[in-house]
Design a protein around this motif. Sequence first.
Motif, PDB file in Angstrom:
ATOM      1  N   ILE A  51       0.440  -1.101  -0.082  1.00  0.00           N
ATOM      2  CA  ILE A  51       0.491   0.149  -0.010  1.00  0.00           C
ATOM      3  C   ILE A  51       1.093   1.225   0.090  1.00  0.00           C
ATOM      4  O   ILE A  51       2.131   1.692   0.726  1.00  0.00           O
ATOM      5  CB  ILE A  51      -1.271  -0.270   1.431  1.00  0.00           C
ATOM      6  CG1 ILE A  51      -2.101   1.092   1.179  1.00  0.00           C
ATOM      7  CG2 ILE A  51      -0.136   0.258   2.344  1.00  0.00           C
ATOM      8  CD1 ILE A  51      -3.083   1.070   2.091  1.00  0.00           C
ATOM      9  N   SER A  52       0.791   2.390  -1.003  1.00  0.00           N
ATOM     10  CA  SER A  52       1.090   3.704  -0.495  1.00  0.00           C
ATOM     11  C   SER A  52       1.103   4.280   0.592  1.00  0.00           C
ATOM     12  O   SER A  52       0.315   3.951   1.349  1.00  0.00           O
ATOM     13  CB  SER A  52       0.810   4.610  -1.666  1.00  0.00           C
ATOM     14  OG  SER A  52      -0.944   4.764  -2.206  1.00  0.00           O
ATOM     15  N   SER A  54      -0.321   7.203   1.548  1.00  0.00           N
ATOM     16  CA  SER A  54      -1.523   8.046   1.997  1.00  0.00           C
ATOM     17  C   SER A  54      -2.828   6.597   1.848  1.00  0.00           C
ATOM     18  O   SER A  54      -3.932   6.649   2.530  1.00  0.00           O
ATOM     19  CB  SER A  54      -2.125   8.810   0.354  1.00  0.00           C
ATOM     20  OG  SER A  54      -2.730   7.883  -0.584  1.00  0.00           O
ATOM     21  N   GLY A  55      -2.193   5.205   1.723  1.00  0.00           N
ATOM     22  CA  GLY A  55      -3.421   4.564   0.903  1.00  0.00           C
ATOM     23  C   GLY A  55      -4.236   4.824   0.312  1.00  0.00           C
ATOM     24  O   GLY A  55      -5.195   3.564  -0.362  1.00  0.00           O
ATOM     25  N   GLY A  56      -3.888   5.346  -1.224  1.00  0.00           N
ATOM     26  CA  GLY A  56      -5.103   5.516  -2.439  1.00  0.00           C
ATOM     27  C   GLY A  56      -4.230   3.914  -3.187  1.00  0.00           C
ATOM     28  O   GLY A  56      -5.259   3.937  -4.046  1.00  0.00           O
ATOM     29  N   SER A  57      -3.103   3.812  -3.037  1.00  0.00           N
ATOM     30  CA  SER A  57      -2.520   2.874  -3.995  1.00  0.00           C
ATOM     31  C   SER A  57      -2.131   1.338  -3.819  1.00  0.00           C
ATOM     32  O   SER A  57      -2.151   1.347  -2.497  1.00  0.00           O
ATOM     33  CB  SER A  57      -1.975   3.093  -4.803  1.00  0.00           C
ATOM     34  OG  SER A  57      -1.942   4.879  -5.662  1.00  0.00           O
ATOM     35  N   THR A  58      -2.861   0.330  -3.868  1.00  0.00           N
ATOM     36  CA  THR A  58      -2.600  -1.166  -3.104  1.00  0.00           C
ATOM     37  C   THR A  58      -2.186  -2.155  -4.335  1.00  0.00           C
ATOM     38  O   THR A  58      -2.368  -1.778  -5.505  1.00  0.00           O
ATOM     39  CB  THR A  58      -3.975  -1.386  -2.541  1.00  0.00           C
ATOM     40  OG1 THR A  58      -5.074  -1.517  -3.485  1.00  0.00           O
ATOM     41  CG2 THR A  58      -3.912  -1.243  -1.704  1.00  0.00           C
ATOM     42  N   VAL A 107       3.448   2.282  -4.334  1.00  0.00           N
ATOM     43  CA  VAL A 107       4.325   0.778  -3.579  1.00  0.00           C
ATOM     44  C   VAL A 107       5.312   0.214  -3.828  1.00  0.00           C
ATOM     45  O   VAL A 107       5.487  -0.315  -4.626  1.00  0.00           O
ATOM     46  CB  VAL A 107       2.560   0.137  -4.196  1.00  0.00           C
ATOM     47  CG1 VAL A 107       1.385   1.039  -4.019  1.00  0.00           C
ATOM     48  CG2 VAL A 107       2.361  -0.973  -5.493  1.00  0.00           C
ATOM     49  N   VAL A 108       5.574  -0.480  -2.969  1.00  0.00           N
ATOM     50  CA  VAL A 108       6.928  -1.848  -2.715  1.00  0.00           C
ATOM     51  C   VAL A 108       6.303  -3.256  -2.863  1.00  0.00           C
ATOM     52  O   VAL A 108       5.609  -3.641  -1.986  1.00  0.00           O
ATOM     53  CB  VAL A 108       7.638  -1.260  -2.104  1.00  0.00           C
ATOM     54  CG1 VAL A 108       9.141  -2.256  -2.057  1.00  0.00           C
ATOM     55  CG2 VAL A 108       7.685   0.570  -2.167  1.00  0.00           C
TER      56      VAL A 108
END
Length: 127
Positions: A51-52, A54-58, A107-108
């Motif tokens: 997850i990024s 901010s939580g905006g990308s997963t 994301v990583v």
Amino acid sequence: QVQLVESGGGLVQAGGSLRLSCAASGRTFGNYRMGWFRQAPGKEREFVAAISRSGGSTYYADSVKGRFTISRDNAKNTVYLQMNSLKPEDTAVYYCAASSTPYQSKVVVTESLYDYWGQGTQVTVSS
């Protein structure tokens, strides 16, 4: 530096659900990209979800896509992994991890790019 503590693991029947939590220390939790990994007996640790900041990308591993959901609450310094429709092959020790890599991806997913790891929590799914 970040310290991570996972909780929420346990024994569940196939088809059931569990919610893992990972509490982070420190006031800079929002600066870290977060991820969940797992390691089954006799196997290498593998990526589950990321997850990024901010939580905006997963992003999810194919094996859990549609069943697991990663989320975070930066106000509570916590990242979650909601696991539904669990299968026996989901049995593993689950680890959360934090990444401060300078790479610009949202994301990583690469294990080696994570700097901090929790101690892990056992998830066992019975058939």
